[in-house]
Scaffold this motif. Structure first.
Motif, short mmCIF file in Angstrom:
data_model
loop_
_atom_site.label_atom_id
_atom_site.label_comp_id
_atom_site.label_asym_id
_atom_site.label_seq_id
_atom_site.Cartn_x
_atom_site.Cartn_y
_atom_site.Cartn_z
N GLY A 30 0.80 -1.22 0.00
CA GLY A 30 0.00 0.00 0.00
C GLY A 30 0.83 1.26 0.00
O GLY A 30 0.45 2.28 -0.58
N ALA A 31 1.99 1.21 0.65
CA ALA A 31 2.88 2.37 0.74
C ALA A 31 3.92 2.39 -0.37
O ALA A 31 4.75 3.30 -0.43
N ASP A 32 3.89 1.38 -1.26
CA ASP A 32 4.85 1.26 -2.36
C ASP A 32 6.28 1.19 -1.83
O ASP A 32 7.17 1.95 -2.25
N PHE A 37 11.84 -3.09 4.31
CA PHE A 37 11.96 -1.73 4.85
C PHE A 37 10.94 -1.54 5.98
O PHE A 37 11.28 -0.99 7.04
N ILE A 38 9.71 -1.99 5.77
CA ILE A 38 8.68 -1.89 6.82
C ILE A 38 9.14 -2.65 8.05
O ILE A 38 9.00 -2.17 9.19
N VAL A 50 10.65 11.75 5.58
CA VAL A 50 9.35 12.38 5.77
C VAL A 50 8.33 11.82 4.78
O VAL A 50 7.19 11.51 5.15
N SER A 51 8.75 11.64 3.53
CA SER A 51 7.80 11.10 2.55
C SER A 51 7.45 9.66 2.87
O SER A 51 6.30 9.24 2.65
N ASP A 58 -0.58 7.27 5.41
CA ASP A 58 -1.70 7.19 4.46
C ASP A 58 -2.23 5.77 4.35
O ASP A 58 -3.44 5.54 4.35
N THR A 59 -1.33 4.82 4.25
CA THR A 59 -1.74 3.42 4.12
C THR A 59 -2.41 2.93 5.39
O THR A 59 -3.35 2.13 5.34
#
Length: 79
Positions: A30-32, A37-38, A50-51, A58-59
């Protein structure tokens, strides 16, 4: 032992992800982002930009501030 901000932020992401009943893979997709990394964010070993924080929030259908407030709560808890 006190925790650092990256660990506290990772805890906040993981708790919110579990509340949303998402797997790491679903959050990553969902976060591309890569699932690895997650995983590193949740373990406090990654330093998300930040992005990246925005995409994760958002996800997770929340504001980045919600994640930061949770992280601050974890930081303020006494061991």
């Amino acid at each position: 032992m006190a925790i650092d901000i990256k660990t506290a932020f990772g805890m906040a992401v993981k708790v919110k992800r579990v509340e949303q009943r998402l797997s790491q893979e679903q959050l990553a997709n969902g976060a591309d982002m890569a699932r690895s990394f997650i995983s590193r964010v949740e373990r406090g070993t990654a330093n998300p930009s930040v992005s990246s924080v925005m995409k994760i929030a958002d996800t997770l259908e929340c504001l980045p501030s919600e994640l930061w407030l949770r992280a601050e709560q974890y930081l303020s808890k006494k061991p």
